[in-house]
Structures are given as structure tokens and as C-alpha cells.
Design an enzyme around this catalytic site. Structure first.
Site, PDB file in Angstrom:
ATOM      1  N   GLU A  80      14.562  22.895  -8.070  1.00  0.00           N
ATOM      2  CA  GLU A  80      14.108  23.093  -6.547  1.00  0.00           C
ATOM      3  C   GLU A  80      13.650  21.587  -5.845  1.00  0.00           C
ATOM      4  O   GLU A  80      12.938  21.676  -4.798  1.00  0.00           O
ATOM      5  CB  GLU A  80      12.950  24.035  -6.428  1.00  0.00           C
ATOM      6  CG  GLU A  80      13.566  25.513  -6.951  1.00  0.00           C
ATOM      7  CD  GLU A  80      14.560  26.082  -6.062  1.00  0.00           C
ATOM      8  OE1 GLU A  80      15.276  25.540  -4.957  1.00  0.00           O
ATOM      9  OE2 GLU A  80      15.005  27.271  -6.532  1.00  0.00           O
ATOM     10  N   HIS A  99       5.835  27.174  -6.281  1.00  0.00           N
ATOM     11  CA  HIS A  99       6.724  28.059  -6.277  1.00  0.00           C
ATOM     12  C   HIS A  99       6.684  28.956  -7.499  1.00  0.00           C
ATOM     13  O   HIS A  99       6.874  28.582  -8.494  1.00  0.00           O
ATOM     14  CB  HIS A  99       7.841  27.515  -5.990  1.00  0.00           C
ATOM     15  CG  HIS A  99       9.073  28.516  -6.166  1.00  0.00           C
ATOM     16  ND1 HIS A  99       9.262  29.589  -5.477  1.00  0.00           N
ATOM     17  CD2 HIS A  99      10.335  28.354  -6.792  1.00  0.00           C
ATOM     18  CE1 HIS A  99      10.416  30.167  -5.621  1.00  0.00           C
ATOM     19  NE2 HIS A  99      11.158  29.474  -6.577  1.00  0.00           N
ATOM     20  N   HIS A 101       7.373  33.428  -8.835  1.00  0.00           N
ATOM     21  CA  HIS A 101       8.091  34.719  -8.714  1.00  0.00           C
ATOM     22  C   HIS A 101       6.954  35.796  -9.177  1.00  0.00           C
ATOM     23  O   HIS A 101       7.239  36.742  -9.887  1.00  0.00           O
ATOM     24  CB  HIS A 101       9.212  34.880  -9.479  1.00  0.00           C
ATOM     25  CG  HIS A 101      10.297  33.776  -9.333  1.00  0.00           C
ATOM     26  ND1 HIS A 101      11.207  33.461 -10.544  1.00  0.00           N
ATOM     27  CD2 HIS A 101      10.427  32.910  -8.328  1.00  0.00           C
ATOM     28  CE1 HIS A 101      11.707  32.261 -10.039  1.00  0.00           C
ATOM     29  NE2 HIS A 101      11.456  32.055  -8.900  1.00  0.00           N
ATOM     30  N   HIS A 163      13.836  36.410  -3.789  1.00  0.00           N
ATOM     31  CA  HIS A 163      13.782  35.027  -4.508  1.00  0.00           C
ATOM     32  C   HIS A 163      12.219  35.074  -5.141  1.00  0.00           C
ATOM     33  O   HIS A 163      11.916  35.653  -6.229  1.00  0.00           O
ATOM     34  CB  HIS A 163      13.900  33.869  -3.859  1.00  0.00           C
ATOM     35  CG  HIS A 163      14.199  32.645  -4.702  1.00  0.00           C
ATOM     36  ND1 HIS A 163      14.850  31.617  -4.371  1.00  0.00           N
ATOM     37  CD2 HIS A 163      13.440  32.383  -5.934  1.00  0.00           C
ATOM     38  CE1 HIS A 163      14.761  30.649  -5.311  1.00  0.00           C
ATOM     39  NE2 HIS A 163      13.691  31.230  -6.426  1.00  0.00           N
TER      40      HIS A 163
END
Length: 770
Positions: A80, A99, A101, A163
Site C-alpha cells: 500500500e 491502515h 482491518h 477492505h
């Protein structure tokens, strides 16, 4: 390892988020902007966070390209990278990105439901809403562009459809906080949705806009620290710093060689005194041979550009918790100083007798001074970069001078009221190293010497007007408390001084030869200018550094308009070299004001010297033959104690070449500070003129009346920051002049300087946003 601090931040963030359950195994990624570079540090691809080491962190540029540096395993960065690079380019206020999840926020990613403004806290830190970013495959340019479009809104948390989530922050701690707040809000919103679908209430629009306004103000403040900054000076970690020890060793070797030659000559010539032989040289030859403290004159245009950028940016001071630790140091470790200075307020106006002692939060009371160190009443030891405001070039309490002065005092006492041989010896040795000082009149202080110089110039020329450079400090006499410290303020500090005393004083803006010429033209209509008074390196000992050719330009203008050029060398005299600033710049003033160093740190230090014809006006009252008669003097002027101290101190400075050694110590300190500023990504500015070292963290001394609104708006805050940073340096064992200026001395070995740099590093590590 390059950019270790930024890499360490990434590892620390990973550890924190792993412990809180926001990261799992290898999913997600974390990055931190490398301050002062178009780079960021980011987690490697498909690597277990639990095993992450500092050397595993990758460096990537703002185009999303990996920048290998041969460190550790040299792993590949996260897929990313493009997303992170786009965010950093779009948002200069963002210094860290997360970032993940994480489960609850990811549930909303699958529902593709944005989180509205549920609380003012949420809006204050995350934005108007937690928006949904359109779906795109992981690691693709499509996803990176989709994210970039959304972050432009100024919000700090986003949900990526099907995502995960992205949170950004102005620093690593804030990014982690925003991620945690996002998960908290996600849980609450999901619970609310499952309880009563369609019945979730948001905060009023007005409250939302107020909270978001505060967020945007913070972001603009942080962004300005990037957008208003200039490229920092790059100092490689492996660069060898200038060495005062090497210079001192070379001088010692030279002295021994000369001594050996002199001993051989003495054996042949009947033991001729070496000092007498040296004195047969032409005046000025020895000071030229010994050299000067400034190894390389500052690039003034570049320094001023950096200082201008510093004053254009928001303030960068210590974090609140770090400042509390500083204040706690004074409260718990400096109790004896506080007790005696509090008592002093009952009998001394303000509690201290000299402005140098006014320090935040209260003055230190010193019990012992020795070389490079001070010890206070509580037994705390400090590296002494104050050096009494500059006079002790040999270091504090220098033994060899003290011993010889004691012999003189034992014989004659400190004062007799009659002539003493050291009055002549001091005048002779000054002329020996400063040949333009053909005659010298000793007085009690730099202030008295400036008063005498102005009076003498008026008497000699028959003219009355005097011009100074705005912002310069020339003592506290009535005539010169004008345009003090802040250019363009005229009589703002002239409390208690009648208008008549300053009616014939003018100021020119620093280093503006065009304005100086206009003032000289104007004064011609008022009867002419008697003198132009300058600090040769610039106002406030070079706080506004003078261009290298400035003094030569002033000399030409003085010759054109028949004014005397007066160099105020209270600080630079002997500190820049035994030839002073006049010798270094190659510009001959008509009068030179000396102080501080002229008595090696002993009291009653000051005097004025120069051309014999000009100095003749100071003879009235003694021989009464001068055409112009001026009154100067003082019972304690030119006393045996001060004159002997000055003579012996100058001799020792010549023997050890103390000004040059101290200058190399200043070079080492400055270069080390520049490396620290680069490492920590700070907007601070460090530069030096030999042993005069400037460290500007707020730039308050660069404000002036050309921008009065900025001066009035920012003066107090920038002054407070300067005081707070000075207190922080003190709490870490370094005494400075007001937190912005330092004087190095012969006592500052490489070991002392390196110790000081380590202490400065600990302070800089506690600055907001580091």
C-alpha cells in the site's frame, strides 16, 4: 542507520496497536513521515508485527518508490506504499498513517455505511463524518487515488469499502489515538444501528462545525510547519565534527617549538626576555599570525532565509508533559536557588542585579565556577555556555590569571587613586594586538565606554547627530536606549529618559546601507553626523548577522559624510581574535569600544580607544591642553586589579590562542546542533560567528516594526517559548543566554561539546511533534 527515530516510531506504533488488538499477524500497515525529507518509514510487506525490528522498517519516497539503504534485511515495503505516499503529498499536516482491518470498523466497511457526527469529540479529532472510500483492489493505484480524493477533505479517519480503515494523525500518538477513537465510535454506531435502525441521532450542525473548525485550525498550524519550512542543513551522521582539541594541540605544539627556539636564543644572547622579543614585532602582526575565531563566515542570506522561515511558522516548543517535567526540576532540584532569590526580591529590585540572571522560571544562584562548568547552591552542575555574557574566553575562574592578579593586589590593593604601571601595560598590549587603538582610555563598563565614544565623537567633529543600527544594544545610557532590541521601535524602551536626550539619535534598519545613507543625508541638514555606531557582527552579537561586506560599506559612508565610525566590540573584542572584529573584517574604525573581555571577566571592564587625534579629546582634565574638552572618568576606572587582570588575560589568550580554540569549539557545537535539528525535523536555526553561537527556536529577536501586526501578535508567545526552551536546556544541565545564544571558551573541549550535544538531543526529542 538512516532515520532511526522515524523507524522507531513505526515499531512503537505497531507494538501499541498489536497489544490493543487493532493489528493481526501481518495484515494492515503503519507509516511515519521522515521530518525534513520527502520520505516516509513504513512496515515491510507480509512481515509479522510481533517480530518487527527497527532495521526491518522500509524507507519510501513520496512517489511510492522504495529507497533501499542496505539496512538489516532490506525487506520490501507494504503493497500500500502508493496510498501512503498520496496521503503525505496531499496532507502536509499528516505525519503518521495507520491502515488496519480492525473488526468493528471493518463491519461498517462491509455495510458501506459512513459514520455521521455522533459526538463533538469524534468531529474534533476525526472530522465531519467517517466517510466511505470507494472500493478498489488492494495495493493498486486505483485505491491510492480513491483514498487521496477523500483525505483532501481534512478528515482524519476513513472506511475503505470491503477492505478496512485508514486513520491519520499530526504525529504517531495522534494517529494511534484516532484509530482507537474510530473503533470506539464504530462499536457505538453498530450497537445503535442494531438497536433501532433509522433512529440514530447526530449532534447539531452548529456544534459539528465548531468542532471541525478547531480540527482544521490544528491541521493548518501543523501543515504550516511543513509548507513554510526550508530545506534543512544536511549533516551526515558519520561526519567528523570540527575539533577544538586538535586546534588546542596544534597551538601547544607551536608554543613548545617557539619556546625551544627562544631558549636557544637566550643561551646565546644572554637570556633575553621572550616577551620583549615578541613585542618588537609590528603592531597587529602577531594577532594576524594567530588567526581568528571564525573559520568560515556564515552565509548571511541563507541564515536570514531560515530565520524568516522560522518566524513564518507556528511555534514548536516542548510537549506539555515535558514542560511539566522541566518545571518540576526547578521546584525539586533548585530549592536553595529559589529560596535565596525570593529573599532577594525584598532588597533588590526584581531580585537580581543584572539582566543576565533573569531566567525562567526563576534565577539560579551559583556557588562555584570552574572552566566550562557552573555549580548552583543545590549542588547541580551545568555546562556553562553563558560565560558571564561573553568575557571569559579562557573559561570561568581561570587559575593562571587569578594567581598573577592576586600578586598585584597583595602589593598595591585593588585601587590606589594614583597611576599604576598596569594602566600603561594594558594600553600597550591592546595596541600590540589592535594597532588601530593608538591610545586607550579605561573606564568602568561597556555602557560608559559607549557614552564616552559618543561624547568624544561630538567634541572632535563638532557635529551632534548619532546613528545606530536598529535592534543593537550599546548599553543603557540615555543617548543609546533607542531602537533597542526591536528595530523601528525608537523610544519604546526609553522610560525615564527625556526626549531631549534622544533627539539627536537616529536608527537605520539592520544592514540597510541605503537607509543608512539616507539618514546621513537627512542629518547633514541638521548639522551633520558625529558618529555611526555598529556591532560589527550585527545587532545583539550577531542575532541579525551582518553581511561580510557591511562594515566596509559603513566605513565608506562615514568617510563620505565626515562621520566617525565607532565599533562596539564589547563582545567581539578579543573573542573573535586578538585583533578583534576590526582585524577580522579588515576595516579600521575611528573609535573602538571595549568591555567584558578586556579585563578577562574581572569587574570594571570597559574602555574606548582609537586614533590618537580623536583620543586627544579625552585628555582634558588631566593636561587641559586639548582643543575640545570632555569629561570622562571614575575613581575606579583603570584600577590596578582590572588593568592587571586585563593584561594577564590577554597574554594568556595569546599564549593559548584561546579565541581560535574557542571558535573551533563553537564550530563543533553549531555543526552538532545542525545535525540534531535535521535529525528531529525542527525548524530551528543554528549558526555561529566563531565562539558566538546562536540557536534560534522562536525567532522573537527577528521581529521588527516593518511588520507591526505580527510583532504585536506574536512577540509575547515567541518570547515565552524562548524562555521555556532556556529552562529546558537548564533542566538538562546547560546554561545559555536566554535560551538563544551561547559563548564557547578555551575550556570547552570536544568532550564537553559532545556531552552538551547529547543533552540538547534529549531536549529536542521532547519537542511537540517529534
Amino acid at each position: 542507520m538512516q532515520h532511526r527515530l522515524s523507524r522507531q516510531h513505526v515499531v512503537d506504533m505497531c507494538r501499541t496497536m498489536l497489544a490493543r488488538g487493532y493489528l493481526k499477524a501481518t495484515e494492515g500497515n503503519v507509516s511515519v513521515r521522515v521530518p525534513g525529507h520527502r520520505l516516509y518509514a513504513v512496515t515491510p510487506s507480509n512481515y509479522d508485527y510481533d517480530r518487527m525490528r527497527v532495521e526491518d522498517i522500509c524507507l519510501v519516497d513520496f512517489d511510492g518508490k522504495h529507497v533501499p539503504d542496505g539496512t538489516g534485511a532490506d525487506l520490501k515495503p507494504s503493497i500500500e506504499c502508493g496510498m501512503h505516499a498520496n496521503i503525505y503529498r496531499e496532507r502536509p499536516d499528516v505525519n503518521a498513517i495507520v491502515h488496519t482491518h480492525q473488526p468493528y470498523a471493518s463491519a461498517l466497511a462491509f455495510l458501506r455505511k459512513p459514520i455521521p457526527a455522533l459526538t463533538d469529540e469524534q468531529v474534533r479529532f476525526l472530522g465531519r463524518e467517517v466517510a466511505i472510500i470507494d472500493y478498489a483492489p488492494s495495493g493498486t493505484g486505483f485505491l491510492a487515488r480513491n483514498v487521496q480524493k477523500k483525505v483532501a477533505s481534512g478528515d482524519n479517519a476513513f472506511i475503505i469499502a470491503n477492505h478496512g480503515v485508514v486513520a491519520v494523525g499530526t504525529d504517531p500518538d495522534r494517529a494511534v489515538f484516532n484509530m482507537a477513537l474510530l473503533e470506539k465510535v464504530s462499536i457505538a454506531y453498530l450497537l445503535a444501528l442494531t438497536s433501532e435502525t433509522g433512529r440514530v441521532y447526530t449532534i447539531p450542525t452548529a456544534i459539528r462545525e465548531i468542532a471541525f473548525g478547531k480540527l482544521r485550525a490544528d491541521e493548518k498550524r501543523i501543515a504550516a510547519q511543513i509548507t513554510e519550512a526550508v530545506e534543512p542543513l544536511r549533516v551526515p551522521a558519520d561526519e567528523d565534527l570540527p575539533s577544538a582539541d586538535a586546534t588546542a594541540a596544534a597551538q601547544t605544539a607551536t608554543t613548545r617549538t617557539d619556546a625551544g627556539a627562544e631558549n636557544a636564543a637566550d643561551a646565546d644572547a644572554g637570556a633575553t626576555d621572550a616577551r620583549v622579543a615578541d613585542e618588537t614585532e609590528a603592531p597587529g602582526a602577531e594577532s594576524a599570525r594567530l588567526g581568528y575565531a571564525i573559520s568560515e563566515y556564515p552565509d548571511v542570506d541563507d541564515v536570514m532565509r531560515r530565520l524568516k522561515a522560522l518566524t513564518a511558522q507556528p511555534l514548536r516548543g516542548l510537549r506539555h508533559d515535558a514542560m511539566l517535567d522541566v518545571l518540576n526540576y526547578f521546584e525539586t532540584k533548585c530549592r536553595a536557588s529559589k529560596e535565596i532569590t525570593d529573599r532577594a526580591k525584598l532588597r533588590i529590585p526584581g531580585g537580581v542585579q543584572h539582566n543576565l540572571a533573569f531566567n525562567y522560571p526563576f534565577p539560579l544562584a551559583v556557588e562555584k565556577a570552574d572552566g566550562a562548568y557552573l555549580v548552583d547552591r543545590d549542588g547541580n552542575t551545568y555546562i556553562d555556555f553563558l560565560q558571564a555574557g561573553g568575557p571569559t574566553i579562557l573559561g570561568s575562574n581561570y587559575g593562571p590569571v587569578n594567581e598573577r592578579v592576586a600578586e598585584v593586589v597583595r602589593a598595591s590593593g585593588p585601587v590606589t587613586g594614583l597611576f599604576h604601571e598596569y594602566e600603561l601595560k594594558l594600553a600597550e598590549i591592546i595596541h600590540r594586538y589592535m594597532p588601530h587603538v593608538e591610545m586607550y582610555r579605561a573606564l568602568g563598563s561597556g555602557t560608559e565606554a559607549v557614552m564616552a565614544a559618543v561624547r568624544g565623537a561630538r567634541a572632535f567633529t563638532g557635529k551632534k547627530m548619532v546613528i545606530k543600527v536598529g535592534g543593537a544594544y550599546h548599553g543603557w545610557s540615555d543617548t543609546m536606549v533607542y531602537g533597542l532590541r526591536v528595530p523601528g521601535t525608537y523610544r519604546m524602551n526609553a522610560k525615564g529618559i527625556p526626549f531631549g536626550a534622544t533627539s539627536r539619535t537616529r536608527e537605520a534598519f539592520p544592514h540597510d546601507l541605503g537607509q543608512l545613507k539616507r539618514k546621513l543625508v537627512e542629518n547633514r541638514l541638521r548639522g551633520g553626523t558625529a558618529a555611526v555606531v555598529v556591532e560589527p557582527v550585527g545587532p545583539e552579537s550577531g542575532t541579525r548577522p551582518a553581511p561580510r561586506d557591511f562594515n566596509a560599506g559603513v566605513r565608506e559612508l562615514c568617510d563620505e559624510f565626515g562621520a566617525l565610525l565607532v565599533f562596539d566590540e564589547v563582545v567581539t573584542g578579543f573573542r573573535l581574535g586578538l585583533g578583534g572584529a576590526a582585524g577580522y573584517f579588515g576595516v579600521t574604525p575611528d573609535l573602538t569600544v571595549l568591555g567584558k573581555a578586556v579585563s578577562g571577566g574581572y569587574p570594571m571592564a570597559g574602555g574606548v580607544g582609537g586614533r590618537s587625534d580623536v583620543m586627544a579629546v579625552f585628555g582634558s582634565g588631566l593636561d587641559g591642553k586639548s582643543g575640545a574638552h570632555i569629561q570622562v572618568g571614575g575613581t575606579l576606572s583603570a584600577n590596578p586589579l582590572s588593568c592587571a587582570a586585563g593584561y594577564f588575560a590577554i597574554e594568556e589568550m595569546a599564549r593559548t590562542n584561546a579565541p581560535v580554540v574557542a571558535g573551533r569549539a563553537g564550530d563543533r557545537l553549531t555543526r552538532g546542533l545542525q545535525r540534531l535539528i535535521d535529525t528531529y525535523g525542527l525548524p530551528y536555526v543554528a549558526y555561529n560567528q566563531g565562539s558566538i553561537v546562536h540557536l534560534e527556536c522562536s525567532g522573537v529577536m527577528l521581529l521588527d516594526m516593518r511588520n507591526p501586526v505580527k510583532l504585536l501578535r506574536e512577540n509575547k508567545a515567541r518570547k515565552r517559548l524562548m524562555e521555556q526552551m532556556g529552562a529546558a536546556y537548564t533542566a538538562h544541565g546547560i546554561v545559555t543566554l536566554a535560551g538563544s545564544r551561547m559563548y564557547t571558551s578555551l575550556a570547552d573541549t570536544d568532550e564537553v561539546i559532545d556531552d552538551a550535544l547529547a543533552r540538547f538531543g534529549r531536549v529536542f526529542a521532547q519537542v511537540e511533534g517529534v
